[in-house]
Design a protein around this motif. Structure first.
Motif, PDB file in Angstrom:
ATOM      1  N   ARG A   1       0.830  -1.215   0.000  1.00 44.78           N
ATOM      2  CA  ARG A   1       0.000   0.000   0.000  1.00 44.78           C
ATOM      3  C   ARG A   1       0.853   1.249   0.000  1.00 44.78           C
ATOM      4  NH1 ARG A   1      -5.491  -0.805   3.628  1.00 44.78           N
ATOM      5  NH2 ARG A   1      -6.588  -1.894   1.947  1.00 44.78           N
TER       6      ARG A   1
ATOM      7  N   PRO B   1     -16.354   1.187  17.430  1.00 44.22           N
ATOM      8  CA  PRO B   1     -16.514   1.763  18.774  1.00 44.22           C
ATOM      9  C   PRO B   1     -15.413   2.726  19.176  1.00 44.22           C
ATOM     10  CG  PRO B   1     -15.848  -0.551  18.887  1.00 44.22           C
ATOM     11  CD  PRO B   1     -16.158  -0.266  17.447  1.00 44.22           C
ATOM     12  N   LYS B   2     -14.329   2.809  18.404  1.00 50.24           N
ATOM     13  CA  LYS B   2     -13.248   3.735  18.775  1.00 50.24           C
ATOM     14  C   LYS B   2     -13.383   5.094  18.086  1.00 50.24           C
ATOM     15  CE  LYS B   2      -9.886   0.005  19.450  1.00 50.24           C
ATOM     16  NZ  LYS B   2      -8.593  -0.535  19.018  1.00 50.24           N
TER      17      LYS B   2
ATOM     18  N   GLU C   1     -15.603  -5.214  -0.706  1.00 48.17           N
ATOM     19  CA  GLU C   1     -14.714  -4.064  -0.474  1.00 48.17           C
ATOM     20  C   GLU C   1     -14.071  -3.585  -1.764  1.00 48.17           C
ATOM     21  OE1 GLU C   1     -13.552  -4.179   4.175  1.00 48.17           O
ATOM     22  OE2 GLU C   1     -12.114  -3.447   2.745  1.00 48.17           O
TER      23      GLU C   1
ATOM     24  N   ASP D   1      -9.968   2.587   6.808  1.00 49.68           N
ATOM     25  CA  ASP D   1      -8.776   1.746   6.763  1.00 49.68           C
ATOM     26  C   ASP D   1      -7.973   2.070   5.508  1.00 49.68           C
ATOM     27  OD1 ASP D   1      -6.876  -0.268   6.869  1.00 49.68           O
ATOM     28  OD2 ASP D   1      -8.248  -1.813   6.159  1.00 49.68           O
TER      29      ASP D   1
ATOM     30  N   ALA E   1     -16.526  -1.370  -3.289  1.00 54.63           N
ATOM     31  CA  ALA E   1     -16.601  -0.077  -2.592  1.00 54.63           C
ATOM     32  C   ALA E   1     -15.414   0.817  -2.955  1.00 54.63           C
ATOM     33  CB  ALA E   1     -16.661  -0.293  -1.081  1.00 54.63           C
TER      34      ALA E   1
ATOM     35  N   VAL F   1     -10.189  -2.905  15.221  1.00 56.34           N
ATOM     36  CA  VAL F   1     -11.454  -2.242  14.888  1.00 56.34           C
ATOM     37  C   VAL F   1     -12.355  -2.121  16.102  1.00 56.34           C
ATOM     38  CG1 VAL F   1     -13.570  -2.390  13.516  1.00 56.34           C
ATOM     39  CG2 VAL F   1     -11.382  -3.039  12.497  1.00 56.34           C
TER      40      VAL F   1
ATOM     41  N   ALA G   1     -15.973   1.838   7.582  1.00 54.48           N
ATOM     42  CA  ALA G   1     -14.830   1.134   8.169  1.00 54.48           C
ATOM     43  C   ALA G   1     -13.782   0.830   7.096  1.00 54.48           C
ATOM     44  CB  ALA G   1     -15.292  -0.159   8.853  1.00 54.48           C
ATOM     45  N   ALA G   2     -14.229   0.379   5.927  1.00 56.28           N
ATOM     46  CA  ALA G   2     -13.302   0.022   4.847  1.00 56.28           C
ATOM     47  C   ALA G   2     -12.567   1.254   4.325  1.00 56.28           C
ATOM     48  CB  ALA G   2     -14.062  -0.662   3.709  1.00 56.28           C
TER      49      ALA G   2
ATOM     50  N   ASP H   1     -26.338  -0.622   8.407  1.00 53.42           N
ATOM     51  CA  ASP H   1     -25.329  -1.662   8.616  1.00 53.42           C
ATOM     52  C   ASP H   1     -24.275  -1.603   7.524  1.00 53.42           C
ATOM     53  OD1 ASP H   1     -27.486  -2.274  10.184  1.00 53.42           O
ATOM     54  OD2 ASP H   1     -27.410  -4.420   9.839  1.00 53.42           O
TER      55      ASP H   1
ATOM     56  N   VAL I   1     -17.225  -8.290  12.652  1.00 51.81           N
ATOM     57  CA  VAL I   1     -17.630  -7.287  13.646  1.00 51.81           C
ATOM     58  C   VAL I   1     -19.049  -6.816  13.337  1.00 51.81           C
ATOM     59  CG1 VAL I   1     -17.189  -4.952  14.506  1.00 51.81           C
ATOM     60  CG2 VAL I   1     -15.284  -6.541  14.185  1.00 51.81           C
ATOM     61  N   LYS I   2     -19.337  -6.632  12.049  1.00 55.94           N
ATOM     62  CA  LYS I   2     -20.688  -6.225  11.642  1.00 55.94           C
ATOM     63  C   LYS I   2     -21.716  -7.304  11.986  1.00 55.94           C
ATOM     64  CE  LYS I   2     -23.301  -5.277   7.378  1.00 55.94           C
ATOM     65  NZ  LYS I   2     -23.704  -6.555   6.788  1.00 55.94           N
TER      66      LYS I   2
ATOM     67  N   ARG J   1     -13.803  -7.125   9.435  1.00 55.90           N
ATOM     68  CA  ARG J   1     -14.847  -6.097   9.531  1.00 55.90           C
ATOM     69  C   ARG J   1     -16.245  -6.703   9.393  1.00 55.90           C
ATOM     70  NH1 ARG J   1     -10.878  -2.346   7.507  1.00 55.90           N
ATOM     71  NH2 ARG J   1     -10.965  -3.140   5.402  1.00 55.90           N
TER      72      ARG J   1
ATOM     73  N   GLU K   1      -8.183   5.738  10.491  1.00 55.41           N
ATOM     74  CA  GLU K   1      -8.817   5.142  11.662  1.00 55.41           C
ATOM     75  C   GLU K   1      -8.330   5.772  12.962  1.00 55.41           C
ATOM     76  OE1 GLU K   1      -7.343   1.512  10.128  1.00 55.41           O
ATOM     77  OE2 GLU K   1      -9.221   0.488  10.634  1.00 55.41           O
TER      78      GLU K   1
ATOM     79  N   ARG L   1     -21.509   0.721  16.902  1.00 56.97           N
ATOM     80  CA  ARG L   1     -21.316  -0.706  17.175  1.00 56.97           C
ATOM     81  C   ARG L   1     -20.107  -1.255  16.415  1.00 56.97           C
ATOM     82  NH1 ARG L   1     -22.768  -5.710  15.741  1.00 56.97           N
ATOM     83  NH2 ARG L   1     -23.616  -5.052  13.748  1.00 56.97           N
ATOM     84  N   GLN L   2     -20.016  -0.912  15.123  1.00 56.78           N
ATOM     85  CA  GLN L   2     -18.948  -1.482  14.298  1.00 56.78           C
ATOM     86  C   GLN L   2     -17.617  -0.752  14.445  1.00 56.78           C
ATOM     87  OE1 GLN L   2     -19.991  -2.439  10.170  1.00 56.78           O
ATOM     88  NE2 GLN L   2     -22.142  -2.533  10.714  1.00 56.78           N
TER      89      GLN L   2
ATOM     90  N   LEU M   1     -20.190  -0.435   7.436  1.00 54.77           N
ATOM     91  CA  LEU M   1     -19.131  -1.340   6.962  1.00 54.77           C
ATOM     92  C   LEU M   1     -18.246  -0.629   5.940  1.00 54.77           C
ATOM     93  CD1 LEU M   1     -18.121  -4.354   7.094  1.00 54.77           C
ATOM     94  CD2 LEU M   1     -19.506  -4.753   5.059  1.00 54.77           C
ATOM     95  N   GLU M   2     -18.863   0.130   5.045  1.00 55.11           N
ATOM     96  CA  GLU M   2     -18.060   0.843   4.045  1.00 55.11           C
ATOM     97  C   GLU M   2     -17.254   1.973   4.671  1.00 55.11           C
ATOM     98  OE1 GLU M   2     -20.129  -0.044  -0.192  1.00 55.11           O
ATOM     99  OE2 GLU M   2     -19.204   1.872   0.137  1.00 55.11           O
TER     100      GLU M   2
ATOM    101  N   GLU N   1     -25.146   1.919  14.134  1.00 56.52           N
ATOM    102  CA  GLU N   1     -24.266   0.903  13.556  1.00 56.52           C
ATOM    103  C   GLU N   1     -22.802   1.358  13.546  1.00 56.52           C
ATOM    104  OE1 GLU N   1     -24.267  -2.344  12.384  1.00 56.52           O
ATOM    105  OE2 GLU N   1     -26.072  -2.323  13.586  1.00 56.52           O
TER     106      GLU N   1
END
Lengths: 273, 273
Positions: A89, B31-32, A218, B224, A221, A137, B220-221, B213, A108-109, A105, B229, B28-29, B217-218, B25
């Motif tokens: 990367r 939490p930080k 992903e 990253d 996305a 995560v 999060a992706a 949901d 976690v979802k 991920r 993050e 939840r997904q 997720l996206e 969501e």
């Protein structure tokens, strides 16, 4: 210029044939995208090899894909992802996607009780890659990891169901059965081929996560986010390359992908003994 | 510098309170991560408004979030996504995520028979946004779209179950029941609150897709992928803002998110009659 970019393929690499489960999902979820796949069947498996060797081999595959002018690289191998993703990367100016984070991920979802199981090769489990990704995560998660050495040989032998397979899967997975996991990550690209048997053994209440499905999502996305999607209406002409025997590769790939595959052989540096 | 970037929050905007299902969501997904939410409750709903007005209002919310130095913006409203997402991605130098594409991609991933249902507000369904997104990715897909006007009022009234709700949901969804859909997109951020009733009505074989949901997720992706993050171990201090009555907002948000919420009121330009 824009049109040229849109026509570029997605490069997918793997230590062998397991990454074809990711290709299958890419073809299903992104039917307009062209894929160039290289499987290092000559030097497979990567799992037992030293870190430097895995690194060198994976970079050889990356260089091959870059020579094909791909617009993105998917490292469809857990071992290679663990070793090379971060550096790739940094060094490449195209997106690079691995198989570990998408699976983590998605788990976690999916989990409701925060108890997640992970199965994979010895190397993947010992690397703690999934546990690290899950904790990175989500923090507080109970992770149950288990290496399942008998699974890859079963898949490579084409043994995907039947009494014997069920018995082996049940026996191997037994240590996880006492856990409270509601989600189980199939942390090896070979394992989705055993998913029906695994689901049967763990029961319907455990949600299976397949790296291939999640990685393809992903990829979709990131393609959208980077505006790299292919929008042509022509049927994609995928290309397959293998470093070992292409006859065996073609037979397996044709069977798994449900369409005729004829791979081209690529020479790589020899295997160190 | 790096540390400052890592501490920045994710900005979430919505025309009202529906986007809180996305926030739930995200919490939840991820939490930080810290979240800054603004709901334009004063000018809700956006659906019936002219295009230029939706555009102007949404940009006001975006400017507000930018003034809070957010590292990413989530447009947690289908209407605003349809109108502003493309332009916002062009003009802003931080990632912008909408709710339509993640839902569409998840549906393509989930369907086995390529028959997908979509329910949403009149505006969302008439905009064909989901159908366009689904066809853009996957080409040959049968899409069954249906506007469900009674659903948002039910949710805003806190009526989420019981015989009356079940009867209304069953009656509204009836036109979809003759389709072969195996996947149903809840194309409005209010609808996940009715998910148990909807699932009961369509039966267990139809897979429900919730924008919240999938959008989380996206997020999060992309976090990253862009290395944005948050990796702090402190508990995130979320911030909530509303343009209308904060007492009502606080009551709803506290109930939906399961934790005390005290929003701050933000003044926006008046509602054009």
């Amino acid at each position: 210029m824009e049109v040229m970019i849109m026509k570029r393929a997605i490069g997918v690499l793997d230590s062998g044939v397991g990454g074809l489960t990711v290709v299958k999902e890419l073809m299903r979820q992104l039917p307009k995208e062209e894929i160039i796949y290289i499987g290092d069947t000559e030097r497979c498996p990567y799992g037992p090899r030293p870190h430097d060797e895995i690194e060198a081999y994976t970079w050889e595959l990356i260089e091959f894909l870059l020579s094909k002018n791909v617009k993105m690289i998917v490292i469809a191998c857990n071992t290679a992802t663990a070793v090379v993703l971060k550096e790739a990367r940094k060094r490449l100016n195209i997106p690079v996607i691995g198989v570990i984070d998408p699976g983590a991920r998605a788990a976690v979802k999916g989990t409701r009780n925060k108890h997640i199981g992970v199965i994979g090769t010895k190397m993947t489990i010992e690397s703690n890659s999934y546990e690290t990704a899950l904790r990175h995560v989500a923090g507080e998660i109970d992770v149950y990891s288990l290496a399942c050495p008998p699974f890859v040989p079963l898949v490579e032998a084409g043994e995907l169901d039947g009494e014997r397979v069920r018995a082996i899967v049940a026996e191997t997975i037994r240590p996880l059965q006492s856990s409270e996991m509601d989600t189980l990550i199939l942390g090896c690209t070979h394992y989705p081929l055993l998913a029906p048997v695994i689901q049967d053994v763990v029961g319907p209440d455990v949600h299976l996560i397949s790296s291939g499905d999640e990685t393809a999502l992903e990829v979709a996305a990131i393609l959208d986010f980077k505006e790299l999607e292919n929008d042509l209406d022509t049927v994609p002409a995928h290309q397959f390359y293998a470093t070992g025997d292409v006859v065996i590769f073609d037979r397996l790939a044709t069977e798994w992908l449900g369409q005729p595959v004829r791979a081209e052989k690529v020479e790589v540096s020899g295997v160190d003994a």
